[in-house]
Write an enzyme that holds these catalytic residues in place. Structure first.
Site, PDB file in Angstrom:
ATOM      1  N   HIS A  85       0.827  -1.213   0.000  1.00  0.00           N
ATOM      2  CA  HIS A  85       0.000   0.000   0.000  1.00  0.00           C
ATOM      3  C   HIS A  85       0.859   1.260   0.000  1.00  0.00           C
ATOM      4  O   HIS A  85       1.919   1.308   0.617  1.00  0.00           O
ATOM      5  CB  HIS A  85      -1.003   0.000   1.151  1.00  0.00           C
ATOM      6  N   ASP A  97       5.744   2.753   7.022  1.00  0.00           N
ATOM      7  CA  ASP A  97       4.401   2.202   6.736  1.00  0.00           C
ATOM      8  C   ASP A  97       3.651   3.124   5.772  1.00  0.00           C
ATOM      9  O   ASP A  97       3.005   4.055   6.202  1.00  0.00           O
ATOM     10  CB  ASP A  97       3.628   2.041   8.042  1.00  0.00           C
ATOM     11  N   GLU A 131      -5.401   1.418   2.170  1.00  0.00           N
ATOM     12  CA  GLU A 131      -5.177   0.237   3.034  1.00  0.00           C
ATOM     13  C   GLU A 131      -5.514   0.588   4.466  1.00  0.00           C
ATOM     14  O   GLU A 131      -6.085  -0.210   5.209  1.00  0.00           O
ATOM     15  CB  GLU A 131      -3.719  -0.234   2.932  1.00  0.00           C
ATOM     16  N   GLU A 132      -5.146   1.798   4.857  1.00  0.00           N
ATOM     17  CA  GLU A 132      -5.295   2.195   6.262  1.00  0.00           C
ATOM     18  C   GLU A 132      -6.756   2.400   6.672  1.00  0.00           C
ATOM     19  O   GLU A 132      -7.056   2.520   7.849  1.00  0.00           O
ATOM     20  CB  GLU A 132      -4.473   3.460   6.548  1.00  0.00           C
ATOM     21  N   ASP A 160       4.602  -4.800   3.149  1.00  0.00           N
ATOM     22  CA  ASP A 160       4.034  -3.734   3.979  1.00  0.00           C
ATOM     23  C   ASP A 160       4.917  -3.609   5.225  1.00  0.00           C
ATOM     24  O   ASP A 160       4.837  -4.449   6.120  1.00  0.00           O
ATOM     25  CB  ASP A 160       2.586  -4.097   4.346  1.00  0.00           C
ATOM     26  N   HIS A 251       2.340   4.358  12.828  1.00  0.00           N
ATOM     27  CA  HIS A 251       1.123   5.189  12.755  1.00  0.00           C
ATOM     28  C   HIS A 251       1.263   6.518  13.495  1.00  0.00           C
ATOM     29  O   HIS A 251       0.249   7.084  13.926  1.00  0.00           O
ATOM     30  CB  HIS A 251      -0.119   4.398  13.226  1.00  0.00           C
TER      31      HIS A 251
HETATM   32  N1  PHE Z   1      -1.138  -3.494   7.624  1.00  0.00           N
HETATM   33  C1  PHE Z   1      -0.605  -2.889   8.816  1.00  0.00           C
HETATM   34  C2  PHE Z   1      -0.684  -1.372   8.644  1.00  0.00           C
HETATM   35  O1  PHE Z   1      -0.560  -0.864   7.554  1.00  0.00           O
HETATM   36  C3  PHE Z   1       0.817  -3.266   9.073  1.00  0.00           C
HETATM   37  C4  PHE Z   1       1.044  -4.732   9.149  1.00  0.00           C
HETATM   38  C5  PHE Z   1       1.553  -5.404   8.075  1.00  0.00           C
HETATM   39  C6  PHE Z   1       0.754  -5.433  10.290  1.00  0.00           C
HETATM   40  C7  PHE Z   1       1.780  -6.758   8.110  1.00  0.00           C
HETATM   41  C8  PHE Z   1       0.966  -6.802  10.364  1.00  0.00           C
HETATM   42  C9  PHE Z   1       1.492  -7.459   9.264  1.00  0.00           C
HETATM   43  O2  PHE Z   1      -0.873  -0.662   9.583  1.00  0.00           O
HETATM   44 ZN    ZN Z   2      -0.500   1.175   8.765  1.00  0.00          ZN
HETATM   45 ZN    ZN Z   3       0.952  -0.826   6.331  1.00  0.00          ZN
END
Ligand code: PHE
Ligand code: ZN
Ligand code: ZN
Ligand code: CA
Ligand code: ZN
Length: 281
Positions: A85, A97, A131-132, A160, A251
């Protein structure tokens, strides 16, 4: 597989940081910094010879965008997809992230173009929106794929968070989710052999592989850790600090270019290339 240039990946991250700084400090869905991120990647991929497409969707009252880039050639009935993402949370610029996965994928794509990659299989890269907000862009993409198109996709690899500042080296566990693929898990594990030890992690539905997995497409991925604290056994194995989160800035506004471990970013970017060349070449 070619070695992926760490400094090129870092330069993409600097660009994403600049985009956030110029647009209110984030690259979140529905904000100007997200669209500017898409535009930057698209222009780099177009210039390298990719066939790009921007797919629009609506979420939370705002337009979102998925970016795909197909490398011309290869057997489209055997398509390999790699993605991550591109959006951040609103709290910060989202450099680990998921600028990290986005920049790593971009540099792998540009390296493939530069080296005149001529794979047997067809290769498609994807950068997902929203994605978030709950895996919105990737879910929209999979749900809107005609079933004939869907059955051509033989693997989806997800990236990710691949540059966490107190990194772990995690490979998505095949048994941790529907359509987890042991072959993809083992390929990603072997990308690190002789480099650094890995652990398996059950990511479940926490990222953009989830919609692919639900529709029966084999999935795998890499991750260097988020809010969970590194154990002392992990710190002995990987270095870094026990009792501290893999990513203390997860985050948060401090997820900037200072929030990246360069060694982890380099190893994971190289592993993306290893996996792609191993799967598609
Ligand atoms: N998808 C989560 C995010 O963007 C991060 C994540 C990725 C957590 C892979 C666990 C495994 O905040
Ligand atoms: Zn995230
Ligand atoms: Zn992420
Ligand atoms: Ca490298
Ligand atoms: Zn760039």
């Amino acid at each position: 597989a070619p070695d992926i240039s760490l400094s090129n990946v870092q330069s993409h991250l600097s660009t994403l940081q600049s985009i956030a700084t110029a647009n209110g400090g984030n690259r979140a869905h529905g904000r100007a910094g997200y669209k500017a991120s898409v535009d930057h990647l698209k222009s780099r991929l177009d210039a390298a010879g990719y066939t790009t497409a921007v797919q629009q969707f609506t979420s939370n009252g705002a337009v979102g965008y998925n970016l795909t880039a197909d490398w011309p050639g290869g057997d489209v009935n055997n398509t390999i997809m790699l993605g991550g993402h591109l959006d951040s949370v609103t709290a910060g610029p989202g450099i680990n992230d998921n600028g990290s996965g986005s920049a790593g994928l971009l540099e792998v794509a540009l390296t493939a173009a530069r080296t005149n990659f001529a794979p047997t299989k067809h290769v498609r890269f994807a950068w997902w929106g929203a994605e978030e907000l709950g895996l919105v862009g990737s879910t929209y993409y999979v749900n809107n794929l005609p079933s004939a198109e869907r059955s051509r996709i033989k693997a989806y690899l997800n990236f990710d968070m691949i540059g966490s500042p107190n990194p772990g080296y995690f490979v998505y566990s095949a048994s941790g989710q529907p359509s987890g693929s042991l072959a993809l898990q083992q390929l990603l594990q072997s990308a690190f052999s002789g480099v650094v030890a890995t652990e398996l992690t059950s990511v479940g539905g926490r990222s953009d592989h989830a919609a692919f997995a639900r529709s029966g497409i084999p999935v795998g991925g890499l991750f260097t850790g988020a809010e969970v604290a590194k154990t002392s056994a992990q710190a002995q194995k990987w270095g870094g600090t026990a009792g501290v989160a893999f990513d203390r800035c997860y985050h948060r506004s401090c997820d900037t270019t200072a929030n990246i471990n360069a060694t982890a970013l380099d190893r994971n970017a190289d592993a993306i290339a290893f996996a792609l060349w191993g799967l598609a070449a």
